[in-house]
Design a protein around this motif. Structure first.
Motif, PDB file in Angstrom:
ATOM      1  N   TYR A  28       0.833  -0.896   0.552  1.00  0.00           N
ATOM      2  CA  TYR A  28       0.035   0.314   0.135  1.00  0.00           C
ATOM      3  C   TYR A  28       0.449   1.174  -0.254  1.00  0.00           C
ATOM      4  CZ  TYR A  28      -3.464  -3.631   0.794  1.00  0.00           C
ATOM      5  OH  TYR A  28      -4.741  -4.465   0.824  1.00  0.00           O
ATOM      6  N   ILE A  29       0.512   1.940  -0.639  1.00  0.00           N
ATOM      7  CA  ILE A  29       1.877   3.207  -1.091  1.00  0.00           C
ATOM      8  C   ILE A  29       1.187   4.547  -0.990  1.00  0.00           C
ATOM      9  CG2 ILE A  29       2.551   4.587  -2.612  1.00  0.00           C
ATOM     10  CD1 ILE A  29       2.656   1.621  -4.607  1.00  0.00           C
ATOM     11  N   ASP A  30       1.699   5.317   0.264  1.00  0.00           N
ATOM     12  CA  ASP A  30       0.504   6.593   0.807  1.00  0.00           C
ATOM     13  C   ASP A  30       1.197   7.657  -0.601  1.00  0.00           C
ATOM     14  OD1 ASP A  30      -0.535   8.117   1.710  1.00  0.00           O
ATOM     15  OD2 ASP A  30       0.378   8.607   3.436  1.00  0.00           O
ATOM     16  N   ARG A  31      -0.453   7.771  -1.533  1.00  0.00           N
ATOM     17  CA  ARG A  31      -0.278   8.652  -2.540  1.00  0.00           C
ATOM     18  C   ARG A  31      -1.377  10.112  -1.527  1.00  0.00           C
ATOM     19  NH1 ARG A  31       2.739   7.067  -5.884  1.00  0.00           N
ATOM     20  NH2 ARG A  31       1.840   4.658  -6.595  1.00  0.00           N
ATOM     21  N   ASP A  32      -0.246  10.915  -0.820  1.00  0.00           N
ATOM     22  CA  ASP A  32      -1.257  12.004  -0.622  1.00  0.00           C
ATOM     23  C   ASP A  32      -2.460  11.506   0.625  1.00  0.00           C
ATOM     24  OD1 ASP A  32       0.403  13.678  -1.230  1.00  0.00           O
ATOM     25  OD2 ASP A  32      -0.784  13.974  -3.307  1.00  0.00           O
ATOM     26  N   GLY A  33      -2.324  11.122   1.219  1.00  0.00           N
ATOM     27  CA  GLY A  33      -3.299  10.399   1.915  1.00  0.00           C
ATOM     28  C   GLY A  33      -4.383   9.075   1.688  1.00  0.00           C
ATOM     29  N   LYS A  83      -1.087  -1.763  -4.501  1.00  0.00           N
ATOM     30  CA  LYS A  83      -0.192  -2.265  -6.012  1.00  0.00           C
ATOM     31  C   LYS A  83       0.536  -4.113  -6.252  1.00  0.00           C
ATOM     32  CE  LYS A  83       0.078   1.254  -8.908  1.00  0.00           C
ATOM     33  NZ  LYS A  83      -0.871   1.363  -9.723  1.00  0.00           N
ATOM     34  N   LEU A  84       0.130  -4.516  -6.799  1.00  0.00           N
ATOM     35  CA  LEU A  84       0.614  -6.145  -6.126  1.00  0.00           C
ATOM     36  C   LEU A  84       2.475  -5.637  -7.213  1.00  0.00           C
ATOM     37  CD1 LEU A  84      -0.483  -8.402  -5.695  1.00  0.00           C
ATOM     38  CD2 LEU A  84      -1.100  -9.292  -8.897  1.00  0.00           C
ATOM     39  N   THR A  85       2.959  -6.584  -5.867  1.00  0.00           N
ATOM     40  CA  THR A  85       4.228  -6.758  -6.231  1.00  0.00           C
ATOM     41  C   THR A  85       5.457  -7.348  -5.939  1.00  0.00           C
ATOM     42  OG1 THR A  85       6.608  -5.408  -6.054  1.00  0.00           O
ATOM     43  CG2 THR A  85       4.873  -5.255  -4.319  1.00  0.00           C
ATOM     44  N   ARG A  86       6.533  -8.572  -6.208  1.00  0.00           N
ATOM     45  CA  ARG A  86       7.074  -9.169  -5.878  1.00  0.00           C
ATOM     46  C   ARG A  86       8.696  -8.646  -5.100  1.00  0.00           C
ATOM     47  NH1 ARG A  86       6.838 -14.416  -7.450  1.00  0.00           N
ATOM     48  NH2 ARG A  86       5.486 -12.900  -9.938  1.00  0.00           N
ATOM     49  N   MET A  87       8.391  -8.584  -3.686  1.00  0.00           N
ATOM     50  CA  MET A  87       9.416  -8.492  -2.670  1.00  0.00           C
ATOM     51  C   MET A  87      10.679  -8.762  -2.917  1.00  0.00           C
ATOM     52  SD  MET A  87       7.397  -6.193  -1.068  1.00  0.00           S
ATOM     53  CE  MET A  87       8.484  -5.295   0.354  1.00  0.00           C
TER      54      MET A  87
END
Ligand code: FAD
Length: 317
Positions: free
Chosen positions: A58-63, A68-72
């Motif tokens: 979960y990316i914080d974009r101005d609140g 997003k699905l990602t491979r860590m």
């Protein structure tokens, strides 16, 4: 060289190998090398590199939170190539059904072929963290057997959408997973063994087992597999207990049993250093018995830290 060729060449001598996991994105590959370096004196003919499932971040974009699905832990094939280049040992990238379309899998295999990687481990992959059950990726495979079939076909020049003149064909040695205490979703060990037989009949060349802590389970599994006509090498996978929490975590995640003596010994420990030592000693005893029984390879799950694997290998190799 293929894993099965290494086994043949060893002429009955038990080999040492281990599995590593790629570092979290943004970390240095040197961390991996630092863990591999102390294990090289035990001459592993091959090293496995896992592939991680994608997960949501979960990316914080101005609140507002953007999901997003990602491979860590990406980089499996790159790590395999760099290990082969640096240490001159064979590597085995884990190739998953989950998270990959069949086309993406084909491209991974083509990359492996060009990089001189001759072995792959064909796995379904686990369910994603937020899923209760495994959901096949759209355009991907539902079971490891189907992935084995794709790799086997590619070995014979049959790509997904075209038949290719096999001037210099890939010829992957294919490993698959086996479960001495049955896979957690399988209704019975016998049904799971039938599924394993399907993977071998589809072209798998060898099996690596899920971790187990009671050798009897492995011996019975190998016998049942042989009785069923599974005649490929079955390599035992060994994981040393490293922290007290493993007593809950390992049975919960992998649906495996821990012997009471091991549980009691871990319970009696006051520090994690003591637990680590108990884990090492248990794995040494397990390994000695397996080696005496003539297993082809002792394969260790390193989970990113190698000091305990080094201590075990020192007693055996
Ligand atoms: P499969 O062989 O597809 O079996 C999965 C389940 O489906 C089993 O219960 C089986 O009995 C059943 N089944 C199979 N075929 C059928 C069918 N036709 N119809 C109905 N049921 C069927 N996970 C990762 O994410 N990354 C890794 O790098 C990784 N490496 C691993 C290495 C080893 C040695 C092992 C043992 C496991 C590894 N795993 C890894 C975990 C693995 O992905 C999971 O255990 C996964 O849940 C099952 O994978 P599989 O390849 O055994 O699946």
């Amino acid at each position: 060289m293929k894993v099965t060729e290494h086994i043949k060449k060893a002429e009955g001598k038990t080999l040492f190998s281990f599995e590593i996991i790629p570092p979290v994105k943004g970390r240095s590959i040197q961390e991996l090398y630092d863990n591999i370096d102390p294990l090289m004196e035990f001459k592993p003919p091959f090293i496995d590199v896992t592939t991680s499932r994608e997960e949501y971040v979960y990316i914080d974009r101005d609140g507002l939170l953007d999901k997003k699905l990602t491979r860590m832990r990406p980089g499996t094939v790159g790590i395999c190539a760099s290990i082969q280049h640096k240490y001159g040992v064979d590597t085995v990238p884990h190739v998953l059904c989950g998270g990959f379309t069949k086309e993406e899998t084909e491209y991974v295999l083509v990359d492996c072929h060009y990089l001189g990687i001759e072995n792959v481990m064909a796995l379904r992959g686990d369910a994603r963290k937020e899923e209760q059950y495994f959901n096949p990726t759209k355009g991907g495979h539902a079971y490891a057997t189907d992935l084995v079939k794709q790799i086997y076909a590619l070995n014979h020049g049959n790509y997904l959408h075209d038949k290719v003149e096999t001037v210099h064909s890939a010829d992957f040695c294919i490993g698959v997973a086996g479960y001495p205490e049955k896979h957690l979703e399988a209704p019975s060990l016998m049904t799971d063994l039938k599924r394993l037989k399907e993977k071998v009949d589809a072209g798998a060349d060898y099996v690596v087992t899920q971790m187990f802590f009671d050798n009897q389970k492995y011996f019975e599994f190998v016998k049942a597999a042989k009785d069923m006509g599974i005649n490929v090498p079955i390599i035992p996978g060994i994981k040393p207990i490293a922290v007290k929490r493993h007593l809950q975590l390992l049975p919960q995640v992998f649906k495996i049993d821990l012997p009471q003596d091991l549980i009691d010994a871990v319970d009696d420990c006051n520090t994690n250093t003591d637990v680590r030592q108990v884990g090492i000693e248990w794995a040494i005893q397990q390994s000695k018995e397996l080696k005496a029984a003539g297993v082809p390879v002792l394969h260790y799950y390193s989970m990113g830290k190698s000091d305990n694997i080094e201590a075990i290998a020192k007693e055996l190799f």
